[in-house]
Design a protein around this motif. Structure first.
Motif, short mmCIF file in Angstrom:
data_model
loop_
_atom_site.label_atom_id
_atom_site.label_comp_id
_atom_site.label_asym_id
_atom_site.label_seq_id
_atom_site.Cartn_x
_atom_site.Cartn_y
_atom_site.Cartn_z
N THR A 139 0.84 -1.19 0.00
CA THR A 139 0.00 0.00 0.00
C THR A 139 0.87 1.25 0.00
O THR A 139 1.83 1.35 0.77
CB THR A 139 -0.92 0.02 1.23
N VAL A 140 0.52 2.18 -0.90
CA VAL A 140 1.26 3.44 -1.00
C VAL A 140 0.27 4.59 -0.98
O VAL A 140 -0.93 4.40 -1.18
CB VAL A 140 2.12 3.51 -2.28
N ALA A 141 0.76 5.78 -0.72
CA ALA A 141 -0.11 6.96 -0.75
C ALA A 141 -0.50 7.29 -2.18
O ALA A 141 0.30 7.19 -3.11
CB ALA A 141 0.62 8.16 -0.14
N CYS A 142 -1.77 7.67 -2.37
CA CYS A 142 -2.21 8.08 -3.70
C CYS A 142 -1.68 9.47 -4.05
O CYS A 142 -1.49 9.78 -5.22
CB CYS A 142 -3.73 8.08 -3.77
N VAL A 143 -1.45 10.28 -3.04
CA VAL A 143 -0.85 11.61 -3.25
C VAL A 143 0.10 11.90 -2.11
O VAL A 143 -0.10 11.45 -0.98
CB VAL A 143 -1.91 12.73 -3.32
N ASN A 144 1.15 12.61 -2.41
CA ASN A 144 2.04 13.11 -1.37
C ASN A 144 2.66 14.40 -1.86
O ASN A 144 2.22 14.98 -2.84
CB ASN A 144 3.10 12.06 -0.99
N SER A 145 3.67 14.87 -1.20
CA SER A 145 4.25 16.17 -1.56
C SER A 145 4.91 16.16 -2.93
O SER A 145 5.23 17.22 -3.46
CB SER A 145 5.28 16.58 -0.50
#
Length: 315
Positions: A85-91
């Motif tokens: 699982t990974v973030a769909c959005v980040n910086s």
């Protein structure tokens, strides 16, 4: 794909600042490996799963429930890569399902910049910042510019061409059909060989209109008028580079100082049709540096009629 690398600190700051332009982030149609993951449908090809919302994760590509892994605070799974699982959005941008985060560069580099790799800004592709923490090789974890012919998945929809069409249409609408003024006036009768004055209600100013292209991008169209071409209905055609001077009785039988002619030589049968064509030039540009190829000529024509009679001789 042409890439131009920067130091992580410099590029990361630029991407983070650009992310502010997009405000609240998007709801991607994503899918996760192997299952529905909190109610989202899964795509085995992209490895991205759908979710009801996506929250920004400025800290990185993962995290706990309540904001990490691209969750909504309720722990819904959103995006994954090879089972993780990974973030769909980040910086760094928006997850594209192929090991990278992408963010549209705003503004876009000017035409001819090496980042375009010889491509034209008007060709449909755009320059993105890419961060690929899951790639192997020298590009892993490096932020760089990349030309992409099509928008990667899950990006906020930015349709510059559509917005340009809408903005230009609004600008053209403002370049309305003008009202013709004349002396002799429309509906009245003038005399042969008497000076004819012509003018219009057209604003001799720059007209602008804007349209939202999505993703915080705005397209603005500008219309400017350069001249008005007149046809007097008796075969004469001439151009005035102003809107003319409105006639007043104080001018007597003098000729117009800037837009008119010496008069008709024959009576009308039953009337002459006068046409005025305003020659507008319309161009557009966007807030990300993608602009139209050049001004487009947009003519706007109005018509009026006048009756001309032969002067009577008095004995």
């Amino acid at each position: 794909m042409l890439k131009r690398r920067f130091t992580l600190g410099h590029a990361g700051a630029a991407v983070a600042a650009s992310a502010l332009v997009f405000g609240a982030l998007l709801v991607p149609s994503a899918s996760a490996d192997g299952g529905s993951g909190g109610g989202g449908a899964c795509d085995p090809t992209t490895g991205v799963c759908s979710a009801s919302a996506v929250a920004s994760d400025p800290g990185g590509s993962g995290g706990s429930s309540g904001g990490g892994a691209g969750g909504t605070g309720g722990g819904s799974a959103t995006c994954s890569y090879q089972g993780t699982t990974v973030a769909c959005v980040n910086s760094h941008g928006f997850w594209d399902g192929s090991a990278c985060y992408d963010l549209l560069e705003n503004p876009q580099p000017p035409a001819g910049d090496p980042a375009w790799g010889g491509n034209s800004p008007s060709g449909g592709g755009m320059i993105y910042w890419q961060y690929c923490p899951y790639q192997t090789g020298v590009d892993s974890g490096v932020i760089y510019q990349a030309y992409l012919a099509a928008a990667p998945p899950n990006q906020p929809v930015v349709d510059v061409a559509d917005a340009a069409t809408r903005a230009v249409a609004q600008a053209e609408l403002q370049a309305y059909k003008m009202k013709i003024g004349s002396a002799p006036a429309a509906g009245s009768t003038g005399l042969v060989r008497m000076p004819v004055w012509l003018w219009t209600s057209t604003p001799w100013t720059k007209l602008t209109a804007s349209a939202d292209a999505g993703g915080g991008v705005t397209v603005t169209a500008t219309a400017t008028i350069g001249s008005i071409t007149w046809s007097t209905g008796d075969g004469h055609v001439f151009t005035c580079y102003n809107r003319g001077t409105k006639y007043s009785s104080s001018y007597g039988i003098s000729q117009s100082p800037n837009c008119g002619f010496s008069g008709y030589l024959q009576p009308s049968d039953p009337s002459y049709t006068i046409s005025a064509t305003a020659n507008w030039l319309v161009s557009w540009n966007s807030t990300i540096g993608i602009d139209g190829p050049g001004p487009e000529a947009v003519p706007r024509t109005s018509v009026a009629t006048v009756t001309i009679d032969q002067a009577q001789t008095l004995n």
